[in-house]
Each structure stands twice: as structure tokens, then as C-alpha cells.
Design a protein around this motif. Structure first.
Motif, PDB file in Angstrom:
ATOM      1  N   GLU A  90       0.848  -1.207   0.000  1.00 50.81           N
ATOM      2  CA  GLU A  90       0.000   0.000   0.000  1.00 50.81           C
ATOM      3  C   GLU A  90       0.880   1.252   0.000  1.00 50.81           C
ATOM      4  N   ASP A  91       1.929   1.247   0.820  1.00 55.24           N
ATOM      5  CA  ASP A  91       2.851   2.396   0.858  1.00 55.24           C
ATOM      6  C   ASP A  91       3.521   2.582  -0.497  1.00 55.24           C
ATOM      7  N   TYR A  92       3.911   1.463  -1.111  1.00 51.58           N
ATOM      8  CA  TYR A  92       4.576   1.504  -2.416  1.00 51.58           C
ATOM      9  C   TYR A  92       3.638   2.068  -3.480  1.00 51.58           C
ATOM     10  N   ARG A  93       2.377   1.660  -3.426  1.00 48.51           N
ATOM     11  CA  ARG A  93       1.390   2.150  -4.402  1.00 48.51           C
ATOM     12  C   ARG A  93       1.220   3.665  -4.292  1.00 48.51           C
ATOM     13  N   GLN A  94       1.270   4.181  -3.056  1.00 50.19           N
ATOM     14  CA  GLN A  94       1.120   5.633  -2.849  1.00 50.19           C
ATOM     15  C   GLN A  94       2.311   6.397  -3.407  1.00 50.19           C
ATOM     16  N   THR A  95       3.517   5.834  -3.196  1.00 51.86           N
ATOM     17  CA  THR A  95       4.729   6.556  -3.618  1.00 51.86           C
ATOM     18  C   THR A  95       5.130   6.257  -5.058  1.00 51.86           C
ATOM     19  N   PRO A  97       2.832   5.706  -8.020  1.00 48.98           N
ATOM     20  CA  PRO A  97       1.543   5.552  -8.736  1.00 48.98           C
ATOM     21  C   PRO A  97       1.705   5.115 -10.184  1.00 48.98           C
TER      22      PRO A  97
END
Length: 336
Positions: A90-95, A97
Motif C-alpha cells: 500500500e505504501d509503495y502504491r502511494q509513492t 503511482p
């Protein structure tokens, strides 16, 4: 982790909808985070070889290093469990995109609970000239096995009843299946459970594999029908550690045409498109049955994320075309 489903079996021949031939000059990098078992069944040499020829490189994600320090990836393909991994993704998806994550962790989590898994199908209430798709009537029992007989009586569920673990986490235990012929025997089971009415379906199940917009259908042998006479003479609970098995393909069997006929393609396309939208997933399969004695009454009895594609006929072509189509769509969006 291989995914296979209740009252069914696994892979075989069928139909497909493919993608147009896509050419792409730039190397497409796919980072993957899979269990060793899943890596072995999915990343077969024939897939990696074809992928290389099409300009796709599969790179293992190193769990000892921060995900953001790895890559750069065009796509992250994953099937690992645990809250920590979900949070990392989830953190990776935010940073990041710009990276396509297959599939979003929260959407996958939705399929882990059989109470909610089939809700999207039930909510669709799909019915058209090609057929009707529903889900078997079901009841959730979270605790106290001694309360099950009364709960079943009050719910109006008819026997026989299929019992499945409430949690579908891909473990061997989550694939265990029991068939109960009388409601008192259900007390022997261990909640939390989902109890489903057993629908006679000619002993054949359809596995509908979905890879983006591509659909592949295979036939599997399943639990046999139960007659009224058998039901009146049989008691107890029969356990099936795993009904699915790759060897039990029903594609080459000499079956009654009314049982063997695949669900209509337009119905499957509509169902798959709507489920992709409602579930927010692109890699999953459905276990689907046709009610015996009908031509067009279908039930979805289970859904799995990232199933055992490795034994799906022509999976390497379908999957590599899908990965290329994702990247192509992304570049169109950027340049559009």
C-alpha cells in the motif's frame, strides 16, 4: 500458493478470448513476490522464454531490501499474505503511482472471507437471454457448532449442505470441504464456516479463468449429484480434503452434452467484466456450475485470486499479452 476450489477440480482444455498482437520496443520489467510453490507452478521456463521474446523480464523482489529501492518496475505481481506485506504494498502504491500493482491488496483481502466473497455476484443478479447467474443460498456460522442444526432449520436451507471454512487464505485447510446429509451431523464440524446449499450439477464444474479481459473456461469433475432417495437413506458428514485435482479434467470425457456444454460466451464476458469492476481485480477465477436439468441456470460457488494459471492451456500467451496490454495502455494514457 496454488488456488483450487470447492466442489471442483482443476485445469484442462476450453475456450479463450485473447489480445491483439502487441509489439513494444522497451523492456517491460515485472517484479514478482510469490511463494516458492507459486513461483515454481507459475514461472515455468515456457512462460519466461516467451516473455523474454516479447521483451518482458521477470525480476524476483528481495524481501530483505526496501521495495522502493528495487526496480524500477513497470508491474508488481504478487501473491503473499500477511498484514506487513499488505502495508508495504500500500505504501509503495502511494509513492509509485506509475507502477501497476497486480492486484490491490485490499481488493484481494475481500476474497479471503467467504461470507463476502460471493456478495458481488449476488448483488449483480445477472439475468439475460443467455442465462441467469446466482449464488447458492448460504449461512455463516462463526462459533458454537451445537447451534448449527437449529440455525440451518431456521434459515430454510435444504439438505444436503456443503460446509467450507469461512477463511479462504489458500492454505490446505481452507480448501477442505464437507458434505452433510443431515443437519445434526453438522455439529461435528468446526466453525467458523460457510454452509451452502448443495446444487446438483451433473458432477461437472466450470473453472472460468480471468486474466484482464481474457477468459478461458475448462471443465472439471466435481461432486456427484445426490438423489432424493440417497438423501433419505444417507446420514453423516463426508469430508473431502481437496476436491480439485489437476488430473481430473473433464474436457476429454464422454459427457452428456447437456452437462458438458460450456456456459454461453456472452454471459461469461458480461459476468467477468462486471466482476472485474466490482472486485477491483484482474487476476482471478470462478468456480461455476449449471443446475442439473436446466440449460441456463448457473451458480458461482467460489472465487480465487491469482489461481493456478500454470496448468491453464496457453496461459503463457494469454498472460504475456495481458502484461504488454497493461504497459501499452499506460503509455497511451501518458501521451494522450
Amino acid at each position: 500458493m496454488r488456488e483450487e476450489m470447492p466442489y471442483g477440480t482443476e485445469e484442462g482444455e476450453g475456450e479463450e478470448v485473447g489480445f491483439p498482437n502487441i509489439t513494444h520496443k522497451r523492456l517491460v520489467v515485472v517484479g514478482y513476490a510469490l511463494t516458492s510453490k507459486k513461483t515454481k507452478s507459475f514461472l515455468q521456463p515456457k512462460l519466461e522464454g516467451l516473455a523474454r521474446n516479447k521483451g518482458i523480464l521477470f525480476v524476483a523482489i528481495d524481501h530483505n531490501r526496501p521495495l522502493s529501492d528495487q526496480g524500477p518496475f513497470d508491474i508488481v505481481l504478487h501473491k503473499l499474505s500477511g498484514k506487513e506485506w499488505r502495508q508495504i504494498l500500500e505504501d509503495y502504491r502511494q509513492t509509485h503511482p506509475e507502477v501497476t500493482v497486480l492486484d490491490p491488496p485490499d481488493a484481494i483481502q475481500h476474497l479471503h472471507n467467504r461470507q463476502y466473497m460471493l456478495q458481488a455476484v449476488a448483488d449483480m443478479n445477472l439475468s439475460d437471454s443467455y442465462g441467469k447467474v446466482g449464488v447458492p443460498r448460504q449461512l455463516v456460522v462463526k462459533r458454537d457448532a451445537s447451534s448449527i442444526p437449529d440455525a440451518v432449520a431456521n434459515s430454510g436451507l435444504t439438505l444436503p449442505i456443503v460446509a467450507k471454512p469461512l477463511v479462504n487464505d489458500g492454505s490446505a485447510k481452507s480448501h477442505e470441504l464437507s458434505l452433510a446429509f443431515d443437519r445434526y451431523s453438522l455439529q461435528k464440524l468446526e466453525p467458523p464456516l460457510v454452509l451452502q446449499e448443495f446444487v446438483n450439477h451433473g458432477g461437472v464444474l466450470f473453472k472460468v479463468y480471468i486474466v484482464g479481459e481474457a477468459i478461458k473456461v475448462v471443465r472439471r469433475f466435481s461432486l456427484p449429484d445426490v438423489s432424493k432417495r440417497e438423501l433419505s437413506k444417507t446420514a453423516g458428514v463426508y469430508r473431502f480434503p481437496r476436491v480439485s485435482c489437476a488430473a481430473a479434467s473433464a474436457d476429454d470425457a464422454d459427457l452428456d452434452p447437456g452437462i458438458a456444454e460450456l456456459p454461453p460466451r456472452p454471459l461469461l464476458e458480461r459476468l467477468a467484466k462486471e466482476l472485474r469492476r466490482r472486485l477491483g481485480l484482474r487476476l482471478f477465477n470462478l468456480d461455476m456450475i449449471r443446475e442439473h436439468g436446466t440449460r441456463d441456470r448457473f451458480y458461482v460457488i467460489d472465487i480465487n485470486y491469482f489461481p493456478g494459471y500454470g496448468k491453464m492451456p496457453e496461459y503463457e500467451h494469454i498472460f504475456t499479452d495481458f502484461l504488454l496490454s497493461l504497459v501499452q495502455a499506460k503509455y497511451k494514457k501518458r501521451s494522450g
